[in-house]
Write a protein that holds these residues in place. Structure first.
Motif, PDB file in Angstrom:
ATOM      1  N   LYS A  65       0.838  -1.197   0.000  1.00  0.00           N
ATOM      2  CA  LYS A  65       0.000   0.000   0.000  1.00  0.00           C
ATOM      3  C   LYS A  65       0.874   1.248   0.000  1.00  0.00           C
ATOM      4  N   GLY A  66       0.547   2.162  -0.900  1.00  0.00           N
ATOM      5  CA  GLY A  66       1.336   3.371  -1.044  1.00  0.00           C
ATOM      6  C   GLY A  66       2.463   3.265  -2.039  1.00  0.00           C
ATOM      7  N   ARG A  67       2.800   2.055  -2.427  1.00  0.00           N
ATOM      8  CA  ARG A  67       3.860   1.837  -3.413  1.00  0.00           C
ATOM      9  C   ARG A  67       3.325   1.273  -4.722  1.00  0.00           C
ATOM     10  N   PHE A  68       2.313   0.417  -4.638  1.00  0.00           N
ATOM     11  CA  PHE A  68       1.761  -0.249  -5.815  1.00  0.00           C
ATOM     12  C   PHE A  68       0.366   0.295  -6.097  1.00  0.00           C
ATOM     13  N   THR A  69       0.013   0.345  -7.368  1.00  0.00           N
ATOM     14  CA  THR A  69      -1.306   0.778  -7.786  1.00  0.00           C
ATOM     15  C   THR A  69      -1.877  -0.220  -8.778  1.00  0.00           C
ATOM     16  N   ILE A  70      -3.052  -0.742  -8.478  1.00  0.00           N
ATOM     17  CA  ILE A  70      -3.736  -1.650  -9.378  1.00  0.00           C
ATOM     18  C   ILE A  70      -4.784  -0.867 -10.168  1.00  0.00           C
ATOM     19  N   SER A  71      -4.934  -1.200 -11.429  1.00  0.00           N
ATOM     20  CA  SER A  71      -5.925  -0.539 -12.261  1.00  0.00           C
ATOM     21  C   SER A  71      -6.375  -1.497 -13.358  1.00  0.00           C
ATOM     22  N   ARG A  72      -7.491  -1.174 -13.978  1.00  0.00           N
ATOM     23  CA  ARG A  72      -8.001  -2.018 -15.050  1.00  0.00           C
ATOM     24  C   ARG A  72      -8.697  -1.166 -16.088  1.00  0.00           C
ATOM     25  N   ASP A  73      -8.747  -1.682 -17.296  1.00  0.00           N
ATOM     26  CA  ASP A  73      -9.498  -1.077 -18.380  1.00  0.00           C
ATOM     27  C   ASP A  73     -10.279  -2.194 -19.032  1.00  0.00           C
ATOM     28  N   ASN A  74     -11.557  -2.253 -18.731  1.00  0.00           N
ATOM     29  CA  ASN A  74     -12.372  -3.353 -19.238  1.00  0.00           C
ATOM     30  C   ASN A  74     -12.519  -3.316 -20.757  1.00  0.00           C
ATOM     31  N   ALA A  75     -12.485  -2.133 -21.330  1.00  0.00           N
ATOM     32  CA  ALA A  75     -12.571  -2.025 -22.777  1.00  0.00           C
ATOM     33  C   ALA A  75     -11.360  -2.637 -23.462  1.00  0.00           C
ATOM     34  N   LYS A  76     -10.233  -2.621 -22.784  1.00  0.00           N
ATOM     35  CA  LYS A  76      -8.998  -3.180 -23.321  1.00  0.00           C
ATOM     36  C   LYS A  76      -8.697  -4.573 -22.787  1.00  0.00           C
ATOM     37  N   ASN A  77      -9.546  -5.080 -21.909  1.00  0.00           N
ATOM     38  CA  ASN A  77      -9.315  -6.384 -21.275  1.00  0.00           C
ATOM     39  C   ASN A  77      -7.922  -6.464 -20.657  1.00  0.00           C
ATOM     40  N   THR A  78      -7.568  -5.422 -19.943  1.00  0.00           N
ATOM     41  CA  THR A  78      -6.215  -5.323 -19.415  1.00  0.00           C
ATOM     42  C   THR A  78      -6.230  -4.906 -17.951  1.00  0.00           C
ATOM     43  N   LEU A  79      -5.359  -5.518 -17.194  1.00  0.00           N
ATOM     44  CA  LEU A  79      -5.114  -5.210 -15.793  1.00  0.00           C
ATOM     45  C   LEU A  79      -3.664  -4.763 -15.657  1.00  0.00           C
ATOM     46  N   TRP A  80      -3.409  -3.766 -14.827  1.00  0.00           N
ATOM     47  CA  TRP A  80      -2.048  -3.269 -14.593  1.00  0.00           C
ATOM     48  C   TRP A  80      -1.705  -3.291 -13.113  1.00  0.00           C
ATOM     49  N   LEU A  81      -0.434  -3.368 -12.850  1.00  0.00           N
ATOM     50  CA  LEU A  81       0.101  -3.144 -11.523  1.00  0.00           C
ATOM     51  C   LEU A  81       1.294  -2.213 -11.659  1.00  0.00           C
ATOM     52  N   GLN A  82       1.129  -0.983 -11.224  1.00  0.00           N
ATOM     53  CA  GLN A  82       2.212  -0.016 -11.212  1.00  0.00           C
ATOM     54  C   GLN A  82       2.950  -0.145  -9.888  1.00  0.00           C
ATOM     55  N   MET A  83       4.242  -0.349  -9.965  1.00  0.00           N
ATOM     56  CA  MET A  83       5.057  -0.579  -8.788  1.00  0.00           C
ATOM     57  C   MET A  83       6.142   0.483  -8.720  1.00  0.00           C
ATOM     58  N   SER A  84       6.303   1.062  -7.556  1.00  0.00           N
ATOM     59  CA  SER A  84       7.342   2.051  -7.336  1.00  0.00           C
ATOM     60  C   SER A  84       8.016   1.776  -5.999  1.00  0.00           C
ATOM     61  N   SER A  85       9.126   2.468  -5.773  1.00  0.00           N
ATOM     62  CA  SER A  85       9.908   2.285  -4.546  1.00  0.00           C
ATOM     63  C   SER A  85      10.176   0.810  -4.286  1.00  0.00           C
ATOM     64  N   LEU A  86      10.593   0.128  -5.317  1.00  0.00           N
ATOM     65  CA  LEU A  86      10.782  -1.315  -5.213  1.00  0.00           C
ATOM     66  C   LEU A  86      11.936  -1.657  -4.293  1.00  0.00           C
ATOM     67  N   LYS A  87      11.770  -2.765  -3.601  1.00  0.00           N
ATOM     68  CA  LYS A  87      12.734  -3.251  -2.628  1.00  0.00           C
ATOM     69  C   LYS A  87      13.202  -4.639  -3.035  1.00  0.00           C
ATOM     70  N   PRO A  88      14.385  -5.045  -2.599  1.00  0.00           N
ATOM     71  CA  PRO A  88      14.833  -6.401  -2.927  1.00  0.00           C
ATOM     72  C   PRO A  88      13.842  -7.477  -2.498  1.00  0.00           C
ATOM     73  N   GLU A  89      13.130  -7.273  -1.401  1.00  0.00           N
ATOM     74  CA  GLU A  89      12.161  -8.252  -0.944  1.00  0.00           C
ATOM     75  C   GLU A  89      10.919  -8.331  -1.829  1.00  0.00           C
ATOM     76  N   ASP A  90      10.789  -7.434  -2.800  1.00  0.00           N
ATOM     77  CA  ASP A  90       9.728  -7.530  -3.786  1.00  0.00           C
ATOM     78  C   ASP A  90      10.045  -8.543  -4.880  1.00  0.00           C
ATOM     79  N   THR A  91      11.242  -9.062  -4.886  1.00  0.00           N
ATOM     80  CA  THR A  91      11.632 -10.046  -5.885  1.00  0.00           C
ATOM     81  C   THR A  91      10.754 -11.288  -5.772  1.00  0.00           C
ATOM     82  N   ALA A  92      10.110 -11.648  -6.864  1.00  0.00           N
ATOM     83  CA  ALA A  92       9.182 -12.774  -6.872  1.00  0.00           C
ATOM     84  C   ALA A  92       8.655 -12.956  -8.284  1.00  0.00           C
ATOM     85  N   VAL A  93       7.915 -14.037  -8.471  1.00  0.00           N
ATOM     86  CA  VAL A  93       7.116 -14.196  -9.675  1.00  0.00           C
ATOM     87  C   VAL A  93       5.756 -13.570  -9.409  1.00  0.00           C
ATOM     88  N   TYR A  94       5.327 -12.705 -10.284  1.00  0.00           N
ATOM     89  CA  TYR A  94       4.075 -11.982 -10.125  1.00  0.00           C
ATOM     90  C   TYR A  94       3.015 -12.576 -11.041  1.00  0.00           C
TER      91      TYR A  94
END
Length: 128
Positions: A65-94
């Motif tokens: 919370k405060g670092r990532f933003t989820i959004s969607r555009d149903n017309a485009k059938n697309t989901l996004w995840l904007q990530m900022s202030s990334l940390k080494p512990e964010d390393t993973a398969v998403y």
């Protein structure tokens, strides 16, 4: 049936940003709760964020919370995840996921087994 494919993963330095995309096909995309999870090998899949069918209701894990933003555009059938202030512990398969039940129940939408469809995942690696 629904098919989901993530993209946008890669290498980034700590403090940097990445935006992940999830392209969907099949089903009734606009009716589904969508979510992002991540997983480190050996660990359970971790909830990150969920967004309701119309995009008006969002739930974030405290860890992002405060670092990532989820959004969607149903017309485009697309989901996004904007990530900022990334940390080494964010390393993973998403992973992106779709819940076809179309019920917004906050405790439930954080559980991986609620979701009916999953993308194959995209690797995010954050270096120090």
């Amino acid at each position: 049936q629904v098919q989901l494919v993530e993209s946008g993963g890669g290498l980034v330095q700590a403090g940097g940003s990445l935006t992940l995309s999830c392209a969907a096909s099949g089903g009734s995309f606009r009716d589904y709760t969508l979510a992002w999870f991540r997983q480190i090998p050996g660990n359970e899949r971790e909830f990150l964020a969920a967004i309701s069918w119309g995009g008006g209701t969002i739930d974030y894990a405290d860890s992002v919370k405060g670092r990532f933003t989820i959004s969607r555009d149903n017309a485009k059938n697309t989901l996004w995840l904007q990530m900022s202030s990334l940390k080494p512990e964010d390393t993973a398969v998403y992973y992106c996921a779709a819940d076809t039940n179309n019920q917004w129940i906050p405790p439930i939408i954080r559980l991986s087994y609620e979701y009916d469809y999953w993308g194959p995942g995209t690797q995010v690696t954050v270096s120090s």
